[in-house]
Design an enzyme around this catalytic site. Structure first.
Site, PDB file in Angstrom:
ATOM      1  N   HIS A 168       0.861  -1.179   0.000  1.00 19.55           N
ATOM      2  CA  HIS A 168       0.000   0.000   0.000  1.00 19.55           C
ATOM      3  C   HIS A 168       0.899   1.230   0.000  1.00 19.55           C
ATOM      4  O   HIS A 168       2.091   1.126   0.272  1.00 19.55           O
ATOM      5  CB  HIS A 168      -0.893   0.001   1.246  1.00 19.55           C
ATOM      6  CG  HIS A 168      -0.087  -0.018   2.504  1.00 19.55           C
ATOM      7  ND1 HIS A 168       0.294  -1.181   3.128  1.00 19.55           N
ATOM      8  CD2 HIS A 168       0.468   0.991   3.221  1.00 19.55           C
ATOM      9  CE1 HIS A 168       1.049  -0.883   4.167  1.00 19.55           C
ATOM     10  NE2 HIS A 168       1.164   0.428   4.259  1.00 19.55           N
ATOM     11  N   HIS A 211       6.251   5.788  -1.786  1.00 16.75           N
ATOM     12  CA  HIS A 211       6.953   4.582  -2.216  1.00 16.75           C
ATOM     13  C   HIS A 211       6.170   3.368  -1.723  1.00 16.75           C
ATOM     14  O   HIS A 211       5.267   3.494  -0.896  1.00 16.75           O
ATOM     15  CB  HIS A 211       8.374   4.550  -1.641  1.00 16.75           C
ATOM     16  CG  HIS A 211       8.392   4.432  -0.151  1.00 16.75           C
ATOM     17  ND1 HIS A 211       8.173   5.524   0.681  1.00 16.75           N
ATOM     18  CD2 HIS A 211       8.552   3.360   0.671  1.00 16.75           C
ATOM     19  CE1 HIS A 211       8.222   5.116   1.937  1.00 16.75           C
ATOM     20  NE2 HIS A 211       8.444   3.819   1.959  1.00 16.75           N
TER      21      HIS A 211
END
Length: 187
Positions: A40, A125
């Protein structure tokens, strides 16, 4: 409760990254790899809070808005803090500018509830692995280098999620508590 706010990634991106993780796991089984189903984009790590604070957190998140949905292009691989002494291996994200603004708004809303602001600048990221102690075997470094510029897919979304994280010996287990629309959905 251990909570964070995140953007979920689409199944096609998850599958592409899962294939990469599978191939890299074969090169370095001892590395602490993230399971593909747990990938996620974290917008805000809230941390441990009493369950009594959950209603206020939900209320604050419901008020976060953006003029438009965010766009994320998942591409490239890298390390925090660097490839000489890596602690974290990540897949990169090129995001529309409003993703950083959205993360800052979530951070501000949580600060009003007494939850500390992020200390580091927001850097979108996907964490793929953690190295403890920091370091990287040359065989793994070479395998990662082969996929360094790889593209994994794109996402355009107008919602984020409040997620609970339960730490277990087998790894973190995530439960989505609620979704929050932050922009008008398109089309």
């Amino acid at each position: 409760m251990r909570l964070f706010v995140a953007v979920e990634i689409p199944s096609a991106v998850r599958e592409n990254l899962g294939a990469l993780l599978k191939s890299l796991r074969a090169v370095s089984a001892q590395t602490r790899w993230v399971r593909a189903e747990n990938l996620h984009v974290t917008l805000k790590f809230i941390g441990e809070v009493p369950e009594t604070k959950l209603g206020a957190i939900r209320g604050a998140l419901a008020g976060v808005r953006s003029e438009q949905p965010v766009t994320l292009d998942f591409r490239g691989l890298g390390f925090f803090p660097n490839d000489k002494h890596p602690r974290v291996f990540w897949a990169g994200i090129e995001a529309s500018p409003n993703l950083t603004t959205l993360a800052a708004e979530i951070d501000r809303a949580m600060e009003e509830l007494g939850i500390s602001r992020q200390q580091r600048p927001f850097s979108p990221h996907l964490t793929l692995a953690r190295f403890e102690p920091p370091g990287l075997a040359e065989k793994l470094r070479a395998a990662i280098r082969e996929d360094a510029a790889r593209e994994f897919g794109t996402l355009r979304t107008s919602q984020f999620y409040l997620i609970e994280s339960k730490l277990k010996p087998s790894g973190a287990e995530y439960t989505t508590l609620e979704s929050f629309p932050f922009a008008e959905a398109e089309g």
